[in-house]
Structure formats: C-alpha cells, structure tokens
Design an enzyme around this catalytic site. Sequence first.
Site, PDB file in Angstrom:
ATOM      1  N   ASN A   6      28.768  36.410  37.873  1.00  0.00           N
ATOM      2  CA  ASN A   6      28.993  35.556  39.036  1.00  0.00           C
ATOM      3  C   ASN A   6      28.181  36.148  40.188  1.00  0.00           C
ATOM      4  O   ASN A   6      28.499  37.222  40.683  1.00  0.00           O
ATOM      5  CB  ASN A   6      30.499  35.536  39.357  1.00  0.00           C
ATOM      6  CG  ASN A   6      30.811  34.746  40.607  1.00  0.00           C
ATOM      7  OD1 ASN A   6      29.940  34.124  41.207  1.00  0.00           O
ATOM      8  ND2 ASN A   6      32.073  34.775  41.009  1.00  0.00           N
ATOM      9  N   PHE A   7      27.134  35.440  40.592  1.00  0.00           N
ATOM     10  CA  PHE A   7      26.261  35.967  41.656  1.00  0.00           C
ATOM     11  C   PHE A   7      26.938  35.899  43.035  1.00  0.00           C
ATOM     12  O   PHE A   7      26.469  36.531  43.962  1.00  0.00           O
ATOM     13  CB  PHE A   7      24.959  35.156  41.719  1.00  0.00           C
ATOM     14  CG  PHE A   7      23.919  35.504  40.682  1.00  0.00           C
ATOM     15  CD1 PHE A   7      24.216  36.326  39.605  1.00  0.00           C
ATOM     16  CD2 PHE A   7      22.616  35.006  40.805  1.00  0.00           C
ATOM     17  CE1 PHE A   7      23.236  36.630  38.652  1.00  0.00           C
ATOM     18  CE2 PHE A   7      21.634  35.312  39.868  1.00  0.00           C
ATOM     19  CZ  PHE A   7      21.936  36.121  38.796  1.00  0.00           C
ATOM     20  N   LYS A   8      27.969  35.042  43.166  1.00  0.00           N
ATOM     21  CA  LYS A   8      28.605  34.832  44.479  1.00  0.00           C
ATOM     22  C   LYS A   8      27.510  34.452  45.492  1.00  0.00           C
ATOM     23  O   LYS A   8      26.686  33.600  45.185  1.00  0.00           O
ATOM     24  CB  LYS A   8      29.409  36.071  44.893  1.00  0.00           C
ATOM     25  CG  LYS A   8      30.376  36.511  43.782  1.00  0.00           C
ATOM     26  CD  LYS A   8      31.336  37.567  44.207  1.00  0.00           C
ATOM     27  CE  LYS A   8      32.237  37.935  43.028  1.00  0.00           C
ATOM     28  NZ  LYS A   8      33.306  38.845  43.389  1.00  0.00           N
ATOM     29  N   GLU A 159      41.306  37.804  36.851  1.00  0.00           N
ATOM     30  CA  GLU A 159      40.625  38.673  37.811  1.00  0.00           C
ATOM     31  C   GLU A 159      41.593  39.082  38.917  1.00  0.00           C
ATOM     32  O   GLU A 159      41.780  38.349  39.891  1.00  0.00           O
ATOM     33  CB  GLU A 159      39.445  37.930  38.458  1.00  0.00           C
ATOM     34  CG  GLU A 159      38.407  37.444  37.485  1.00  0.00           C
ATOM     35  CD  GLU A 159      37.074  37.197  38.176  1.00  0.00           C
ATOM     36  OE1 GLU A 159      36.111  37.885  37.807  1.00  0.00           O
ATOM     37  OE2 GLU A 159      36.994  36.357  39.087  1.00  0.00           O
ATOM     38  N   GLY A 165      35.437  43.497  43.676  1.00  0.00           N
ATOM     39  CA  GLY A 165      34.543  44.014  44.709  1.00  0.00           C
ATOM     40  C   GLY A 165      35.011  45.315  45.334  1.00  0.00           C
ATOM     41  O   GLY A 165      34.487  45.747  46.362  1.00  0.00           O
ATOM     42  N   SER A 195      35.467  44.566  39.182  1.00  0.00           N
ATOM     43  CA  SER A 195      34.781  45.866  39.187  1.00  0.00           C
ATOM     44  C   SER A 195      34.386  46.355  37.796  1.00  0.00           C
ATOM     45  O   SER A 195      34.408  47.560  37.539  1.00  0.00           O
ATOM     46  CB  SER A 195      35.617  46.925  39.913  1.00  0.00           C
ATOM     47  OG  SER A 195      35.792  46.560  41.267  1.00  0.00           O
TER      48      SER A 195
HETATM   49  P1  13P Z   1      33.200  42.374  41.043  1.00  0.00           P
HETATM   50  O1  13P Z   1      32.621  42.655  39.697  1.00  0.00           O
HETATM   51  O2  13P Z   1      32.212  42.540  42.163  1.00  0.00           O
HETATM   52  O3  13P Z   1      34.472  43.091  41.271  1.00  0.00           O
HETATM   53  O4  13P Z   1      33.557  40.804  41.074  1.00  0.00           O
HETATM   54  C1  13P Z   1      34.320  40.246  40.058  1.00  0.00           C
HETATM   55  C2  13P Z   1      34.360  38.788  40.238  1.00  0.00           C
HETATM   56  O5  13P Z   1      34.929  38.297  41.180  1.00  0.00           O
HETATM   57  C3  13P Z   1      33.661  37.950  39.262  1.00  0.00           C
HETATM   58  O6  13P Z   1      33.964  36.605  39.446  1.00  0.00           O
END
Ligand code: 13P
Length: 235
Positions: A6-8, A159, A165, A195
């Site tokens: 997920n690039f966000k 999640e 994050g 994470s």
């Molecule tokens: P992180 O890997 O940065 O914790 O994010 C996880 C996430 O929200 C994937 O959708």
Amino acid sequence: MIIASNFKTNHTRQSTRIYMERVRQFAQETKSAQDILVFPPATALDTYTLPENIRVGVQNAYPVEKGSFTGEIGLEQIEEFGLRTILVGHSERRHILGESQELCAQKYDYFKAKGFEIVYCIGEPEEVRKAGIDAVLTYNLEQLEGIDLGYEKLIVAYEPVWAIGTGLSASVEQIDETLTKLRETIKAPLLYGGSVKPATTKEILEIENCDGVLVGTASWDVDNFCQMIEIADTL
Ligand code: 13P
C-alpha cells in the site's frame, strides 16, 4: 500467498512505473508463484501490462460510476485502466478521514456488485488492544458489519492501528491468536499488516491462519518488497 504493498501518499506516476517494472521483472526471473498486489496513489493509476498474479489496485474510490464528489474517483476513472482490485476500510480512511462503517459497507457492496477483488481492512486501536483479546475480537467483528463474508473475491487484512506506521509490529503470538479467532468467522484469505519488514516477513507468513501481508512503509522501497516476495517463495 498474497504479498501486497500500500503506497498510501507516496510515489509518483513516474516512480510507480519504474517500481512496477522492477516487480514484474523480479517475479518473472524468480518465477514467483505469489499473488502480488500494489496500491499506488490515484494519480499513478495507469494501464500496466502485467501477468495475472501481479495486480495494481486502487486505495479508495467513491461507490459511484461518476458524479459530483469533489476529490474522489469512481468506477469510470478506474475502468479506464482496466483495474479490478480495491482496498476498502483502511484504518487511515476510517480514523483520519472519518469514514464510517456504513460508508465502508456501501463501498464494499458497490465494488462487489462490479466484481472487484476487495481487500477489506479491519483493526483495533491501542486502547482496545490493551483491554484484551475479547475486546479486540468484538471491535474487529464490528468492522465487518454489513460486509458479505461469502464474497469469493474478498481478502481481509487485519491491521491493528497501533502497529501501522509505528515500526512496532504486533507480535507473532498476538497475530496468531487474533487471526485464529477471526478465522472462526472469516473463511476468506487473511492478511496481516502493521510495520511488516523483510526481517519479520518469514515469521509472520509462517503463522497458520496468515495468508499474506499488506505492507506500507517497508514496501515503498522496491528492493524490500521484492525481498518479501522472495521470502514467501521459500516457504
Ligand atoms: P506500515 O507497514 O507502514 O505499518 O503500514 C501498514 C499499512 O497500513 C498497510 O495498509
């Protein structure tokens, strides 16, 4: 297994193209058998020529073909690129952008009716985790309200909000216990996210009810993401 990124709000159209080409080449060279999903930002949606096991999806869309929903994209904008995979209910949309369970369920229903592969996200905040496993289960099951769990193109991503994050993944024991309990209700593939790093990928993928990972931060570096795919291939 399902290895998803997920690039966000990261990467550009140009860097996404380079990233996807790298992933495509890597999977071809290693003959990877994994299901690889990548969710770039909406500005990088495009037509990608990829084998069936590598798919680009959208992080979010409004449950409408087109219309007046400023800042949103709908089915028409997704279909231009032939994309058929969507993330619904990510915690950042629920908690930062205030998306309700009702809206998540509306999105789910809409894209289910269009035959999309849906990665549906659930996960509890820290105070719920601190209250114990029963509270965790109740909270996560509430996030499934209005969701047809019998849909054949459903993937559920667990999640925990406190692990996203933060660099602090849930422990193998916590993931194992939670996924085992969720498995009683959810027959669809179950992913863990929060994470995940190359160093923790193996132990997480080895958890009995874990069918893959949904990765944010660590996966934005394509070498890390390819490393995770490679780890899945060795299991
Ligand atoms: P992180 O890997 O940065 O914790 O994010 C996880 C996430 O929200 C994937 O959708």
